[in-house]
Design an enzyme around this catalytic site. Structure first.
Site, PDB file in Angstrom:
ATOM      1  N   LYS A  83       0.834  -1.208   0.000  1.00 31.83           N
ATOM      2  CA  LYS A  83       0.000   0.000   0.000  1.00 31.83           C
ATOM      3  C   LYS A  83       0.865   1.254   0.000  1.00 31.83           C
ATOM      4  O   LYS A  83       0.626   2.177  -0.781  1.00 31.83           O
ATOM      5  CB  LYS A  83      -0.914  -0.034   1.232  1.00 31.83           C
ATOM      6  CG  LYS A  83      -1.899   1.097   1.312  1.00 31.83           C
ATOM      7  CD  LYS A  83      -3.181   0.679   2.015  1.00 31.83           C
ATOM      8  CE  LYS A  83      -3.034   0.467   3.505  1.00 31.83           C
ATOM      9  NZ  LYS A  83      -3.113   1.723   4.288  1.00 31.83           N
ATOM     10  N   ASP A  86       2.193  -1.090  11.903  1.00 27.64           N
ATOM     11  CA  ASP A  86       0.912  -1.529  11.339  1.00 27.64           C
ATOM     12  C   ASP A  86       0.563  -2.974  11.720  1.00 27.64           C
ATOM     13  O   ASP A  86      -0.513  -3.463  11.362  1.00 27.64           O
ATOM     14  CB  ASP A  86       0.934  -1.399   9.810  1.00 27.64           C
ATOM     15  CG  ASP A  86       1.003   0.065   9.371  1.00 27.64           C
ATOM     16  OD1 ASP A  86       0.562   0.947  10.135  1.00 27.64           O
ATOM     17  OD2 ASP A  86       1.502   0.320   8.257  1.00 27.64           O
ATOM     18  N   LYS A 117      -4.461   5.568  14.607  1.00 25.75           N
ATOM     19  CA  LYS A 117      -4.496   4.884  13.307  1.00 25.75           C
ATOM     20  C   LYS A 117      -5.956   4.863  12.817  1.00 25.75           C
ATOM     21  O   LYS A 117      -6.767   5.635  13.257  1.00 25.75           O
ATOM     22  CB  LYS A 117      -3.880   3.488  13.438  1.00 25.75           C
ATOM     23  CG  LYS A 117      -2.371   3.533  13.727  1.00 25.75           C
ATOM     24  CD  LYS A 117      -1.605   4.133  12.569  1.00 25.75           C
ATOM     25  CE  LYS A 117      -0.124   4.263  12.860  1.00 25.75           C
ATOM     26  NZ  LYS A 117       0.580   5.001  11.810  1.00 25.75           N
ATOM     27  N   ARG A 171      -6.228   1.553  17.907  1.00 25.27           N
ATOM     28  CA  ARG A 171      -5.973   0.105  17.824  1.00 25.27           C
ATOM     29  C   ARG A 171      -5.678  -0.526  19.174  1.00 25.27           C
ATOM     30  O   ARG A 171      -5.924  -1.730  19.361  1.00 25.27           O
ATOM     31  CB  ARG A 171      -4.843  -0.169  16.820  1.00 25.27           C
ATOM     32  CG  ARG A 171      -5.325   0.058  15.407  1.00 25.27           C
ATOM     33  CD  ARG A 171      -4.299  -0.259  14.347  1.00 25.27           C
ATOM     34  NE  ARG A 171      -4.945  -0.200  13.037  1.00 25.27           N
ATOM     35  CZ  ARG A 171      -4.307  -0.068  11.889  1.00 25.27           C
ATOM     36  NH1 ARG A 171      -2.997   0.022  11.860  1.00 25.27           N
ATOM     37  NH2 ARG A 171      -4.983  -0.030  10.759  1.00 25.27           N
TER      38      ARG A 171
HETATM   39  C1  S3P Z   1       2.769   4.854   6.149  1.00 23.44           C
HETATM   40  C2  S3P Z   1       3.393   5.191   7.320  1.00 23.44           C
HETATM   41  C3  S3P Z   1       2.960   4.715   8.645  1.00 23.44           C
HETATM   42  C4  S3P Z   1       1.944   3.574   8.548  1.00 23.44           C
HETATM   43  C5  S3P Z   1       0.927   3.777   7.483  1.00 23.44           C
HETATM   44  C6  S3P Z   1       1.588   3.972   6.126  1.00 23.44           C
HETATM   45  C7  S3P Z   1       3.296   5.381   4.886  1.00 23.44           C
HETATM   46  O1  S3P Z   1       2.387   5.782   9.337  1.00 23.44           O
HETATM   47  O2  S3P Z   1       1.312   3.379   9.796  1.00 23.44           O
HETATM   48  O3  S3P Z   1       0.054   2.670   7.421  1.00 23.44           O
HETATM   49  O4  S3P Z   1       2.959   4.861   3.820  1.00 23.44           O
HETATM   50  O5  S3P Z   1       4.098   6.333   4.941  1.00 23.44           O
HETATM   51  P1  S3P Z   1       3.293   6.934   9.984  1.00 23.44           P
HETATM   52  O6  S3P Z   1       3.255   8.111   9.100  1.00 23.44           O
HETATM   53  O7  S3P Z   1       2.638   7.200  11.291  1.00 23.44           O
HETATM   54  O8  S3P Z   1       4.705   6.430  10.082  1.00 23.44           O
END
Ligand code: S3P
Length: 437
Positions: free
Chosen positions: A25, A319, A346, A350
């Site tokens: 993703k 995550d 989140k 969570r």
């Molecule tokens: C992501 C960073 C993470 C993660 C999120 C995706 C990203 O969050 O939890 O699902 O693609 O940069 P953070 O910005 O809090 O690190």
């Protein structure tokens, strides 16, 4: 829109065979964004056909970028260059995606037109000050709803200045937003992190010809650079693989192979934690996929025991805590999580969602401000809520595999944001029935 979708998930059999996990993703969001900003045509392979990443692609269509979809999980992106985006007709809907909204805030605050970013109910409750504050220091003009929540009203035509900024919370999304604004800013932009986070933005910008210096916890670039189109191969998403790693670890008799999973070290803290708990996971056919380490993961059932999760690996598995909580519930002894307060902001809170649901299923959980202590035990049947959070829904479907009876999981439609086809794949490798209600 139909009503709420729930699952009733039955316990299954040993998990066997092979599973192909959808594309990452984080990488898919960035691939669309950066290819759109590049000069020339890029091809993306392994794109995640999830709601979050499709929402991002839809936003770039509204901004005047043309996409072709030669087959599912492929995109041909006709880049318009860093100065080629067009003013959209209406608000830009990021759906459930925090990554989409935060990175777009960094990009759009530097454009010569105004934009409005909106999201679904969950995203509309998530904190955006963490991007608004640093971007404002660079000269951006962004208004939010009260409390720093979406929608974000972004006024274009601002002159941005580079800056040297130390993040307050370790966040790859915030880092990326600042770097994207930095591409349009006068002078140099430096981002420093309290703990290193995933570095896909830095790696991908570099692959697209941007001169960017980076090392764990540090990134620096000069404004005014252009991006060169390139082909991007997206690895399978470790965060999606995580549910199968835990399921096969806890269901007796399991042996499952997951193909070519992305193993960026900033993502694989769960592997470290599960192995410390006694899991049997091996890596085979190691190779590189679009500059990222990948390997097949072969996971066999093994008795797990509780651990104290080392605080320093928390950002590398941020995550994966819903999955880890299920492993802890099925393990012998106590698992302690600390230093994970970010889990409260989140897609749902969570720590609260997992603690409440596991308690309903008979597990002794003490929730703390920044973690939890989980006492492994027998998981019972029952009815739990996902709070519209894709990873909570999938985690409880894993818990159901070792439960004494079916588990009803409420509000599961958002599984499609990150893992379309999850239930069908899970069934195929041995999960029990998923009845929709
Ligand atoms: C992501 C960073 C993470 C993660 C999120 C995706 C990203 O969050 O939890 O699902 O693609 O940069 P953070 O910005 O809090 O690190």
């Amino acid at each position: 829109m139909g009503g709420q979708q729930d699952w009733i998930v039955s316990p299954g059999t040993a998990l066997r065979g092979e599973a192909g996990i959808p594309g990452d993703k984080s990488v898919s969001h960035r691939a669309v964004m950066f290819a759109a900003l590049a000069d020339g045509v890029s091809r993306i392979d392994g794109f995640l056909e999830g709601e979050d990443t499709r929402a991002t692609a839809g936003i770039f269509s509204q901004l005047g970028v043309r996409f072709e979809t030669p087959s599912p999980s492929q995109r041909i992106v006709h880049g318009v260059g860093v100065d080629g985006l067009r003013a959209p007709q209406g608000p830009l809907d990021c759906g459930n995606a925090g990554t989409g909204m935060r990175l777009l805030a960094g990009l759009l605050c530097a454009q010569p037109f105004d934009t409005v970013l909106v999201g679904d109910a969950s995203l509309s409750r998530r904190p955006m000050r963490r991007v608004i504050d640093p971007l404002s220091r660079m000269g951006a003009s962004i208004e939010s709803a009260p409390g720093g929540m979406p929608p974000l009203r972004i006024q274009g035509r601002q002159m941005l200045r580079g800056m040297d900024y130390t993040l307050e919370v370790a966040s790859a999304q915030v880092k990326s937003a600042i770097l994207l604004a930095g591409l349009y800013a006068r002078g140099e932009t430096v981002v420093r992190e309290p703990h290193p986070t995933r570095d896909y933005t830095e790696r991908m910008l570099s692959a697209l010809g941007v001169d960017i210096e980076f090392s764990p916890g540090y990134a620096r670039l000069q404004g005014g650079q252009r991006l060169r189109a390139t082909d991007i191969a997206v690895p399978a998403d470790f965060s999606s693989a995580a549910f199968f790693l835990v399921a096969a670890s806890i269901v007796p008799g399991s042996e499952l192979r997951l193909h070519a999973v992305g193993l960026n070290p900033r993502r694989t803290g769960l592997l470290v934690a599960l192995r410390a708990m006694g899991a049997d996971i091996t890596e085979e056919n190691r190779s590189e996929h679009g500059g990222e380490p990948v390997a097949d993961l072969v996971v066999r059932h093994a008795p797990l025991h509780g651990i104290e999760v080392p605080v320093e690996i928390v950002p590398d598995m941020i995550d994966e805590f819903p999955a880890l909580f299920v492993a802890a519930a099925a393990a012998e002894g106590v698992t302690v999580v600390r230093g994970a307060a970010e889990l409260r902001v989140k897609e749902s809170d969570r720590l609260a969602s997992m603690s409440a649901g596991l308690r309903t299923l008979g597990i002794d959980v003490e929730e703390t401000a920044d973690g939890a202590s989980l006492h492994g035990g027998n998981i019972g049947a029952g009815s739990v809520e996902s709070h519209g959070d894709h990873r909570i829904a999938m985690a409880f479907s894993v818990a159901a595999q070792v439960a004494s009876g079916p588990v009803r999981v409420g509000d599961v439609a958002n599984v499609a944001t990150s893992f379309p086809g999850y239930d069908a794949l899970a069934r195929r490798v041995g999960f029990g029935a998923f009845t929709r209600s």
